[in-house]
Motif scaffolding. Structure first.
Motif, mmCIF file in Angstrom:
data_model
loop_
_atom_site.group_PDB
_atom_site.id
_atom_site.type_symbol
_atom_site.label_atom_id
_atom_site.label_comp_id
_atom_site.label_asym_id
_atom_site.label_seq_id
_atom_site.Cartn_x
_atom_site.Cartn_y
_atom_site.Cartn_z
ATOM 1 N N LYS A 17 0.857 -1.180 0.000
ATOM 2 C CA LYS A 17 0.000 0.000 0.000
ATOM 3 C C LYS A 17 0.899 1.237 0.000
ATOM 4 C CE LYS A 17 -3.358 2.513 2.700
ATOM 5 N NZ LYS A 17 -3.881 2.728 4.045
ATOM 6 N N THR A 18 0.684 2.122 -0.967
ATOM 7 C CA THR A 18 1.487 3.335 -1.048
ATOM 8 C C THR A 18 1.061 4.312 0.033
ATOM 9 O OG1 THR A 18 1.771 3.054 -3.424
ATOM 10 C CG2 THR A 18 2.189 5.252 -2.539
ATOM 11 N N ILE A 19 2.010 4.748 0.845
ATOM 12 C CA ILE A 19 1.756 5.745 1.885
ATOM 13 C C ILE A 19 2.044 7.132 1.323
ATOM 14 C CG2 ILE A 19 2.483 6.577 4.161
ATOM 15 C CD1 ILE A 19 3.262 3.601 4.754
ATOM 16 N N ALA A 20 3.172 7.274 0.630
ATOM 17 C CA ALA A 20 3.553 8.545 -0.003
ATOM 18 C C ALA A 20 4.439 8.215 -1.183
ATOM 19 C CB ALA A 20 4.297 9.436 0.993
ATOM 20 N N ARG A 21 4.356 9.049 -2.240
ATOM 21 C CA ARG A 21 5.238 8.810 -3.377
ATOM 22 C C ARG A 21 5.470 10.079 -4.160
ATOM 23 N NH1 ARG A 21 2.031 6.743 -8.596
ATOM 24 N NH2 ARG A 21 3.992 7.179 -9.571
ATOM 25 N N LEU B 56 6.159 2.782 1.292
ATOM 26 C CA LEU B 56 5.119 1.775 1.131
ATOM 27 C C LEU B 56 4.925 0.969 2.400
ATOM 28 C CD1 LEU B 56 6.611 2.134 -1.801
ATOM 29 C CD2 LEU B 56 5.027 0.359 -2.404
ATOM 30 N N ASN B 57 3.714 0.496 2.577
ATOM 31 C CA ASN B 57 3.387 -0.429 3.657
ATOM 32 C C ASN B 57 3.375 -1.818 3.028
ATOM 33 O OD1 ASN B 57 2.115 -2.135 5.476
ATOM 34 N ND2 ASN B 57 0.567 -0.644 6.073
ATOM 35 N N ALA C 180 4.962 11.515 13.163
ATOM 36 C CA ALA C 180 5.373 11.669 11.770
ATOM 37 C C ALA C 180 6.881 11.481 11.612
ATOM 38 C CB ALA C 180 4.970 13.045 11.253
ATOM 39 N N TYR C 181 7.259 10.672 10.641
ATOM 40 C CA TYR C 181 8.655 10.436 10.278
ATOM 41 C C TYR C 181 8.872 11.061 8.900
ATOM 42 C CZ TYR C 181 9.098 7.090 14.092
ATOM 43 O OH TYR C 181 9.143 6.501 15.325
ATOM 44 N N LEU C 182 9.933 11.852 8.756
ATOM 45 C CA LEU C 182 10.244 12.510 7.493
ATOM 46 C C LEU C 182 11.375 11.765 6.802
ATOM 47 C CD1 LEU C 182 10.137 16.178 8.798
ATOM 48 C CD2 LEU C 182 8.288 14.856 7.744
ATOM 49 N N LEU D 271 9.371 13.028 1.897
ATOM 50 C CA LEU D 271 8.107 12.300 2.053
ATOM 51 C C LEU D 271 7.904 11.991 3.529
ATOM 52 C CD1 LEU D 271 8.227 9.837 -0.987
ATOM 53 C CD2 LEU D 271 7.209 12.109 -0.858
ATOM 54 N N LYS D 272 6.670 11.636 3.881
ATOM 55 C CA LYS D 272 6.339 11.449 5.295
ATOM 56 C C LYS D 272 5.500 10.188 5.476
ATOM 57 C CE LYS D 272 3.201 14.296 7.007
ATOM 58 N NZ LYS D 272 2.540 15.443 7.633
ATOM 59 N N PHE D 273 5.715 9.519 6.605
ATOM 60 C CA PHE D 273 4.815 8.454 7.043
ATOM 61 C C PHE D 273 4.564 8.625 8.529
ATOM 62 C CE2 PHE D 273 8.993 6.524 7.677
ATOM 63 C CZ PHE D 273 8.871 5.806 8.853
ATOM 64 N N ARG D 274 3.445 8.093 8.983
ATOM 65 C CA ARG D 274 3.056 8.197 10.385
ATOM 66 C C ARG D 274 2.963 6.809 11.005
ATOM 67 N NH1 ARG D 274 1.739 13.090 11.679
ATOM 68 N NH2 ARG D 274 0.704 12.621 13.635
ATOM 69 N N LEU D 275 3.405 6.735 12.242
ATOM 70 C CA LEU D 275 3.227 5.532 13.034
ATOM 71 C C LEU D 275 2.235 5.810 14.134
ATOM 72 C CD1 LEU D 275 6.824 4.094 13.444
ATOM 73 C CD2 LEU D 275 5.072 3.394 11.835
ATOM 74 N N PRO D 276 1.393 4.899 14.474
ATOM 75 C CA PRO D 276 1.263 3.572 13.863
ATOM 76 C C PRO D 276 0.659 3.673 12.469
ATOM 77 C CG PRO D 276 -0.476 3.882 15.475
ATOM 78 C CD PRO D 276 0.416 5.098 15.546
ATOM 79 N N LEU D 277 0.974 2.655 11.638
ATOM 80 C CA LEU D 277 0.416 2.608 10.296
ATOM 81 C C LEU D 277 -1.080 2.337 10.391
ATOM 82 C CD1 LEU D 277 3.089 0.429 8.468
ATOM 83 C CD2 LEU D 277 2.796 2.902 8.322
#
Length: 132
Positions: free
Chosen positions: A30-34, A47-48, A109-111, A125-131
């Motif tokens: 699953k794409t989180i950011a791209r 990606l997850n 948020a993780y950058l 790009l950024k992703f957040r935990l927990p997914l």
């Protein structure tokens, strides 16, 4: 072949055919950011993959052999590591498992930034935990 065996065979094949697409879709990332460059020759992605964060880069040509990947956690300082590009079919790619290479600092948020020497290869790009 008797009707009992034929019916059992038909039910077995039906179950396999119905279950196969759902099993395949369960393992789809699953794409989180791209980000992809305008020309499409460079793509970056978060990606997850089955609950694990994968930080990925792909190019059409061998523009560089090695790049730096930096992750800034919600609490803590930026951490950078160097990774190799590898040929995969027609592309050059790198897939980095975040949890194996960078420190976890809890939820938030993780950058993520990809670099070639000191120049960014694209936007952060950024992703957040927990997914989710």
């Amino acid at each position: 072949m008797t009707w009992g065996r034929g019916l059992l065979w038909l039910v077995t094949i039906s179950v396999v055919l119905v279950a196969a697409p759902s099993a395949a879709s369960a393992s789809q990332p699953k794409t989180i950011a791209r980000y992809c460059s305008e020309s499409g020759d460079l793509c970056l992605g978060v990606l997850n993959r089955d609950g694990a964060v994968s930080l990925e880069i792909s190019t059409f040509a061998r523009y560089f052999d090695r790049y730096s990947l930096c992750v800034t956690p919600p609490r803590g300082t930026r951490s950078c590591r160097s990774f190799l590009m590898r040929k995969s079919g027609r592309f050059y790619v790198s897939k980095v498992r975040w949890h194996r290479n960078f420190p976890a600092r809890g939820p938030g948020a993780y950058l993520v930034r990809w670099k070639l020497r000191s120049s960014p290869l694209g936007p952060q790009l950024k992703f957040r935990l927990p997914l989710s």
